[in-house]
Design a protein around this motif. Structure first.
Motif, PDB file in Angstrom:
ATOM      1  N   GLU A  29       0.845  -1.210   0.000  1.00  0.00           N
ATOM      2  CA  GLU A  29       0.000   0.000   0.000  1.00  0.00           C
ATOM      3  C   GLU A  29       0.875   1.254   0.000  1.00  0.00           C
ATOM      4  O   GLU A  29       0.576   2.243  -0.667  1.00  0.00           O
ATOM      5  N   GLU A  32       2.481   1.777  -3.454  1.00  0.00           N
ATOM      6  CA  GLU A  32       1.479   2.285  -4.403  1.00  0.00           C
ATOM      7  C   GLU A  32       1.242   3.781  -4.181  1.00  0.00           C
ATOM      8  O   GLU A  32       1.090   4.544  -5.127  1.00  0.00           O
ATOM      9  N   ARG A  33       1.220   4.155  -2.937  1.00  0.00           N
ATOM     10  CA  ARG A  33       0.988   5.553  -2.576  1.00  0.00           C
ATOM     11  C   ARG A  33       2.160   6.423  -3.068  1.00  0.00           C
ATOM     12  O   ARG A  33       1.956   7.502  -3.603  1.00  0.00           O
ATOM     13  N   ARG A  38       2.090  10.618  -3.796  1.00  0.00           N
ATOM     14  CA  ARG A  38       1.432  11.205  -2.631  1.00  0.00           C
ATOM     15  C   ARG A  38       2.239  10.826  -1.396  1.00  0.00           C
ATOM     16  O   ARG A  38       2.929   9.797  -1.387  1.00  0.00           O
TER      17      ARG A  38
ATOM     18  N   ARG B  77      -6.007  -3.227  -6.249  1.00  0.00           N
ATOM     19  CA  ARG B  77      -6.298  -2.420  -5.068  1.00  0.00           C
ATOM     20  C   ARG B  77      -6.415  -0.930  -5.405  1.00  0.00           C
ATOM     21  O   ARG B  77      -7.304  -0.238  -4.911  1.00  0.00           O
ATOM     22  N   SER B  78      -5.526  -0.421  -6.284  1.00  0.00           N
ATOM     23  CA  SER B  78      -5.576   1.016  -6.570  1.00  0.00           C
ATOM     24  C   SER B  78      -6.870   1.379  -7.295  1.00  0.00           C
ATOM     25  O   SER B  78      -7.479   2.416  -7.010  1.00  0.00           O
ATOM     26  N   ASP B 115      -6.385  16.683  -3.507  1.00  0.00           N
ATOM     27  CA  ASP B 115      -5.263  17.629  -3.524  1.00  0.00           C
ATOM     28  C   ASP B 115      -5.697  19.000  -3.025  1.00  0.00           C
ATOM     29  O   ASP B 115      -5.036  19.996  -3.295  1.00  0.00           O
TER      30      ASP B 115
END
Lengths: 263, 255
Positions: A29, A32-33, A38, B77-78, B115
Motif C-alpha cells: 500500500e 502504491e501511494r 502522494r 487495489r488502486s 489535492d
C-alpha cells in the motif's frame, strides 16, 4: 502429545503467515501511494507517534537502566573483589550494557509500554469498525494506521537504547564510586579503553531489530482482534508476551550470529 | 467526475459462504443512477454483508458485482480504492474515528485522497456540517455526541468527496423518531436535491417507504422481490406479506 504439538505448530505457522501478510500489505500500500506521488504517511501522525515512543518512554528507560546498571556493578564488583580484580567492573558493565542489557531492557520497556498501547488502540478501532471505515473510504488502513507507528518505533528504539546504556553506566559509575572505591575518572577511562566499535554497532543493530519486531507484532495483534472488549484485552496480553519472547529469542540469535561471525 | 452508467450498481448471481454457511445465494439487483434502493429483510438475512461486498471489503464466492460498469471483485487495489472514493458509507454504528474530532473525521478522506488546500478542506467540512445540521459540532469528539448526531457526522464524512453513491447501513436503528426523521429527510434531500443514488439497508418500514424509489427484499440469503414501493404493497409473496403486515399493524395502532 504429537498431535497437540502438530496443531500448535500449524497454528504458529498460520499466525506467522498472517503477520507476514500484514507487513506485505502495508509495504505494498505504501509503495502504491509513493508511486502515485502522494505522501505515504501523515507527518503530524508520525511526529505524534515519535513523541509517544521516544519522549514518553525516556523516564521509564532511564529509571530501569540506572537501577539495573547499579545492581550489575555492585554484584559484579563483590564477586571480582574476591579475586582482587574489581578494576574490571567498568569494562564488564560497559560491554555487557552496550551489547546486551541496554537494547534488551529498552525492548522490554517498549513492548510493555508502546506495544500494549498499539495493540489496544488498533484493537479497539478494529472492534469498533473504524479500521473497516478507513479501508472503505479507499485510504488504505494498513498504510494509514501502521506506517507512522512502525516507523517511529523502528527509528526510536536505538535512540532509547543509547539513553539506556548511558543511564546504566551512570548508575554503575555511581555505585562503583560509593561502594567499590573506583573514581568517576577511572571508570570513564576504563569504559573508553574497553568499549569497541563493534560492541556499539552490535547494540544499535539489535535495537533496530527489536523495534521492528515489537511494532509489527503489536500492530498485527491489534488488527487481528475479534470479539469486542474481551478480544482487545486478550490481544493486548498476547501482544506483550509474544513481543517480549520474540525480542529475547532474536537477541539470542543475534548473539550467536555475532559471536560466530565477529569473534 | 465521470458520467455514471445507466445502472450505477448491478449484482448478478452473488453467492457468499461463511464457515460452511450460505449467507447469500444467487443475489441479483440493479440500481439505476440517482435512485434510492431500500434493501429490506429480517436481521441476519445478509443485508449488511451485501454492502460489504459492494465496497470490496468482502469477496463473494461467485457472481458479478458491477459499479459503473467496473467489476469490483476483479479490480486491483488502486482501482478498487478509486471506486471506493466514489462511494460513501454511513455505518450502523457510525464508525467515526474516536480519537479525531468531528471536523477531522469529515476532513479525513479529503486530506488523504484529494489535492485540496487546507482552506478548501475547512470550507467543505463547514458546508457538509451545515448540510447535516451540525454546524456547531466541529470541535466535538464523537464520544460527546448522541447516536443520531454521530450518524449525521458519518453521513457528512461519507459526502465529503461528493460521491455518486451513498450506502446506509441501518440508518435509523436505535434512533428516536425525531432523529430517525432527520436522517430520512437527509436521504430524501440527497435524492431530490443532489441527485445522489443511495442504497439503504433497513428493516424499519416507516423509513423504507419514506425514502425508497425502488425496494428489494432479502430473505434467507435470496433476493425474493425487487420493484417499486407499489410492487411491494401489492405483493402476494407470503414472506413479504408477513414482513409488511407488522408495519401495517404498527400504523393501525398509531391511527
Amino acid at each position: 502429545m504429537i498431535a497437540k504439538l502438530g496443531s500448535s505448530s500449524i497454528a504458529f505457522l498460520q499466525e506467522l503467515s498472517s503477520l507476514v501478510g500484514v507487513v506485505r500489505e502495508t509495504l505494498s500500500e505504501t509503495m502504491e501511494r509513493v508511486a502515485a506521488r502522494r505522501a505515504p504517511f501523515s507527518m503530524a501522525h508520525f511526529f505524534y507517534q515519535c513523541h509517544r515512543v521516544g519522549a514518553g518512554s525516556v523516564p521509564m528507560v532511564i529509571l530501569l537502566s540506572v537501577f539495573v546498571g547499579l545492581t550489575m556493578a555492585l554484584l559484579t564488583g563483590y564477586q571480582l573483589q574476591i579475586f582482587g580484580i574489581v578494576t574490571l567492573v567498568p569494562a564488564v558493565v560497559s560491554v555487557s550494557f552496550t551489547r546486551e542489557m541496554g537494547p534488551l531492557f529498552t525492548g522490554i520497556v517498549l513492548a510493555s509500554r508502546i506495544g500494549a498501547a498499539y495493540t489496544a488502540e488498533l484493537g479497539a478501532m478494529t472492534a469498533g469498525g473504524e479500521v473497516d471505515a478507513i479501508e472503505g473510504m479507499g485510504i488504505g488502513a494498513h498504510r494509514y494506521l501502521l506506517v507512522p507507528r512502525l516507523l517511529s518505533i523502528f527509528l526510536l528504539t536505538p535512540c532509547l537504547a543509547v539513553i539506556s546504556v548511558v543511564s546504566g553506566m551512570a548508575g554503575a559509575a555511581f555505585i562503583s564510586s560509593v561502594m567499590l572505591h573506583l573514581s568517576y575518572g577511572f571508570f570513564l577511562d576504563q569504559v573508553m579503553a574497553n568499549l569497541l566499535t563493534k560492541d556499539i554497532l552490535a547494540g544499535v543493530v539489535k535495537s533496530f531489530l527489536f523495534g521492528g519486531i515489537i511494532g509489527v507484532i503489536a500492530c498485527y495483534k491489534g488488527l487481528a482482534v475479534r470479539g469486542g472488549a474481551v478480544g482487545v484485552g486478550s490481544a493486548t496480553t498476547s501482544s506483550v508476551v509474544t513481543a517480549i519472547s520474540a525480542v529475547i529469542a532474536c537477541d539470542s540469535l543475534c548473539n550467536i550470529f555475532m559471536v560466530v561471525l565477529f569473534p | 467526475m465521470s458520467k455514471p452508467a445507466k445502472n450505477l450498481v448491478e449484482m448478478r448471481g452473488v453467492k457468499l459462504v461463511f464457515a460452511g454457511k450460505v449467507v447469500l445465494e444467487s443475489v441479483d439487483f440493479t440500481l439505476p443512477a440517482r435512485e434510492v434502493l431500500v434493501i429490506m429483510g429480517l436481521s441476519g438475512s445478509g443485508k449488511s454483508t451485501l454492502l460489504g461486498i459492494l465496497m470490496g471489503l468482502l469477496k463473494p464466492d461467485s457472481g458479478s458485482v458491477l459499479f459503473d460498469s467496473q467489476e469490483v471483485t476483479k479490480l486491483s487495489r488502486s482501482k478498487l480504492n478509486a471506486v471506493r472514493k466514489r462511494i460513501g458509507m454511513v455505518y450502523q454504528n457510525a464508525a467515526l474515528i474516536s480519537s479525531m474530532n468531528v471536523g477531522e473525521n469529515i476532513a479525513l478522506p479529503l486530506t488523504e485522497l484529494s489535492d485540496k488546500s487546507g482552506d478548501e478542506i475547512a470550507s467543505i467540512v463547514d458546508q457538509k456540517l451545515e448540510l447535516v445540521g451540525l454546524a456547531d459540532a466541529r470541535t466535538k469528539l464523537p464520544s460527546e455526541l448522541s447516536g443520531g448526531m454521530q450518524k449525521r457526522v458519518s453521513l457528512a464524512r461519507a459526502l465529503a468527496l461528493d460521491p455518486d453513491l451513498v450506502l446506509f447501513d441501518e440508518p435509523s436503528a436505535g434512533l428516536d423518531p425525531i432523529n430517525s426523521k432527520i436522517i430520512n429527510d437527509l436521504i430524501i434531500h440527497l435524492r431530490d436535491e443532489q441527485k445522489v443514488a443511495s442504497i439503504v439497508v433497513t428493516h424499519e418500514m416507516e423509513s423504507a417507504f419514506a425514502v425508497a424509489t425502488r425496494m428489494a427484499f432479502l430473505h434467507e440469503g435470496k433476493m425474493i422481490l425487487e420493484g417499486t414501493p407499489d410492487t411491494f404493497k401489492n405483493s402476494d409473496n407470503p414472506d413479504v406479506i408477513a414482513f409488511l403486515s407488522s408495519y401495517s399493524a404498527h400504523l393501525q395502532t398509531k391511527e
